[in-house]
Scaffold this motif. Structure first.
Motif, PDB file in Angstrom:
ATOM      1  N   ASN A 252       0.826  -1.200   0.000  1.00  0.00           N
ATOM      2  CA  ASN A 252       0.000   0.000   0.000  1.00  0.00           C
ATOM      3  C   ASN A 252       0.868   1.260   0.000  1.00  0.00           C
ATOM      4  O   ASN A 252       2.067   1.211   0.252  1.00  0.00           O
ATOM      5  CB  ASN A 252      -0.941   0.018   1.206  1.00  0.00           C
ATOM      6  N   ARG A 257      -4.522   0.875  -1.357  1.00  0.00           N
ATOM      7  CA  ARG A 257      -4.423  -0.093  -0.275  1.00  0.00           C
ATOM      8  C   ARG A 257      -3.579  -1.278  -0.733  1.00  0.00           C
ATOM      9  O   ARG A 257      -3.329  -1.460  -1.919  1.00  0.00           O
ATOM     10  CB  ARG A 257      -5.813  -0.558   0.175  1.00  0.00           C
ATOM     11  N   GLY A 272       0.991  -4.030   4.280  1.00  0.00           N
ATOM     12  CA  GLY A 272      -0.158  -3.176   4.507  1.00  0.00           C
ATOM     13  C   GLY A 272       0.018  -2.166   5.622  1.00  0.00           C
ATOM     14  O   GLY A 272       0.826  -2.331   6.529  1.00  0.00           O
ATOM     15  N   VAL A 274      -3.021  -0.310   7.768  1.00  0.00           N
ATOM     16  CA  VAL A 274      -4.475  -0.269   7.911  1.00  0.00           C
ATOM     17  C   VAL A 274      -4.857   1.001   8.666  1.00  0.00           C
ATOM     18  O   VAL A 274      -4.725   1.082   9.885  1.00  0.00           O
ATOM     19  CB  VAL A 274      -4.984  -1.521   8.647  1.00  0.00           C
ATOM     20  N   ASP A 276      -7.635   3.281   7.102  1.00  0.00           N
ATOM     21  CA  ASP A 276      -8.859   3.859   6.558  1.00  0.00           C
ATOM     22  C   ASP A 276     -10.067   3.027   6.967  1.00  0.00           C
ATOM     23  O   ASP A 276     -10.410   2.041   6.319  1.00  0.00           O
ATOM     24  CB  ASP A 276      -8.773   3.944   5.032  1.00  0.00           C
ATOM     25  N   ASP A 282     -10.230  -2.306   4.494  1.00  0.00           N
ATOM     26  CA  ASP A 282      -9.023  -1.799   5.126  1.00  0.00           C
ATOM     27  C   ASP A 282      -8.929  -2.141   6.600  1.00  0.00           C
ATOM     28  O   ASP A 282      -8.094  -1.587   7.312  1.00  0.00           O
ATOM     29  CB  ASP A 282      -8.915  -0.286   4.933  1.00  0.00           C
TER      30      ASP A 282
END
Length: 303
Positions: A252, A257, A272, A274, A276, A282
């Motif tokens: 991301n 993402r 990732g 996270v 959002d 997400d």
């Protein structure tokens, strides 16, 4: 179990016919020789499934068996970034001997489950995939090992390296707390991050099947690649995130993402971040791509 017979016409070698309790099959002709193929896939990326395959007539010493292990998921955190998941290993065996009365067992390995850093009991480290196999012990045992999950550790235990592939190629290292490393691929190490760029996933393999695959929709498949590393919050652009290779998902960053590994490719998931909560996807990191097993053999002369 119900077995699906497949038989074709071809002059030369003894007639060869097979049956299986699942998968999809078909035939193609190359250099005036007719071949059968059988592709075995799992019904879901998060499920490892087993099948049985038999030669019901004749024999062959010219079979080809392709085995792709499940890729791992990328690491994911809610504050920083994660490393890309490692790709599953890839085996492409030729001149395989297959005989009647033998039952060949098949395992199609799942992709690694997603990390959920915002859950009640949070998980951040990417999760391993599962191995894929084609075996009839003790004669045959082709096992493609799974990829290992990408790193993601919140402070004070920083660490955002890419995961190791099923082929043993390590993931790339992170750079400070803003750029994750790429996951290792089946044939190459993952790229390490710099202080301005997350690492790309390591290369897998490109395989020419000789026919148009009903699973992939093409005759050439790219499998076993590592996932790309992620960017930390507020740094870099979309071009600075890590990119997956040969079925691996992108990390991301820059408004994008993290991406899952491609289905049936054994690709690692991207790293990732996270943050959002508006997007329901997400609340999790990436998922690794599940594997596949393909059996190809010449049919010989069937009358």
């Amino acid at each position: 179990m119900r077995f699906i017979p497949t038989t074709q016409m071809q002059s030369g070698d003894p007639c060869v016919a097979s049956s299986a309790n699942g998968g999809v099959s078909g035939s193609f002709t190359s250099a005036s020789v007719t071949y059968n193929y059988h592709e075995f896939t799992s019904s879901d990326v998060n499920t490892t499934e087993g099948f049985l395959f038999q030669i019901t007539r004749g024999y062959t010493q010219k079979a080809r068996v392709i085995v792709v292990g499940g890729g791992a998921s990328g690491g994911a955190t809610s504050q920083f970034q994660g490393g890309g998941g490692g790709g599953g290993n890839v085996l492409d065996q030729t001149n395989v001997h297959l005989y009647p009365t033998n039952t060949y067992q098949i395992q199609v390995g799942k992709g690694g489950d997603a990390a959920y850093p915002g859950a009640g009991i949070p998980t951040e480290q990417g999760l391993n995939g599962d191995s894929s196999r084609f075996f009839q012990l003790p004669q045959i045992n082709y096992t493609a090992q799974y990829g290992e999950g990408g790193d993601a550790n919140e402070p004070p235990n920083f660490g955002y390296d890419g995961g190791t592939s099923g082929g043993g190629f390590v993931g790339g290292s992170d750079a400070a707390a803003n750029y994750g490393g790429g996951g290792g691929g089946a044939s190459a190490v993952g790229q390490s991050a710099t202080f301005s760029q997350a690492g790309d996933g390591g290369a897998g393999y490109t395989i020419n099947l000789g026919y148009t695959s009903p699973t992939f929709g093409t005759s050439t498949i790219s499998v076993g690649g590592g996932g790309g590393g992620a960017l930390g919050n507020g740094v870099g652009t979309a071009a600075d995130r890590g990119f997956g290779t040969d079925g691996g998902g992108n990390g991301n960053g820059g408004g994008f993402r993290t991406e899952d590994g491609t289905r049936h490719s054994g690709g690692g998931g991207g790293g990732g971040l996270v943050i959002d909560a508006i997007d329901p996807n997400d609340d999790r990191g990436s998922i690794g791509g599940d594997g596949i097993v393909i059996v190809i053999y010449p049919t010989g002369s069937c009358f």
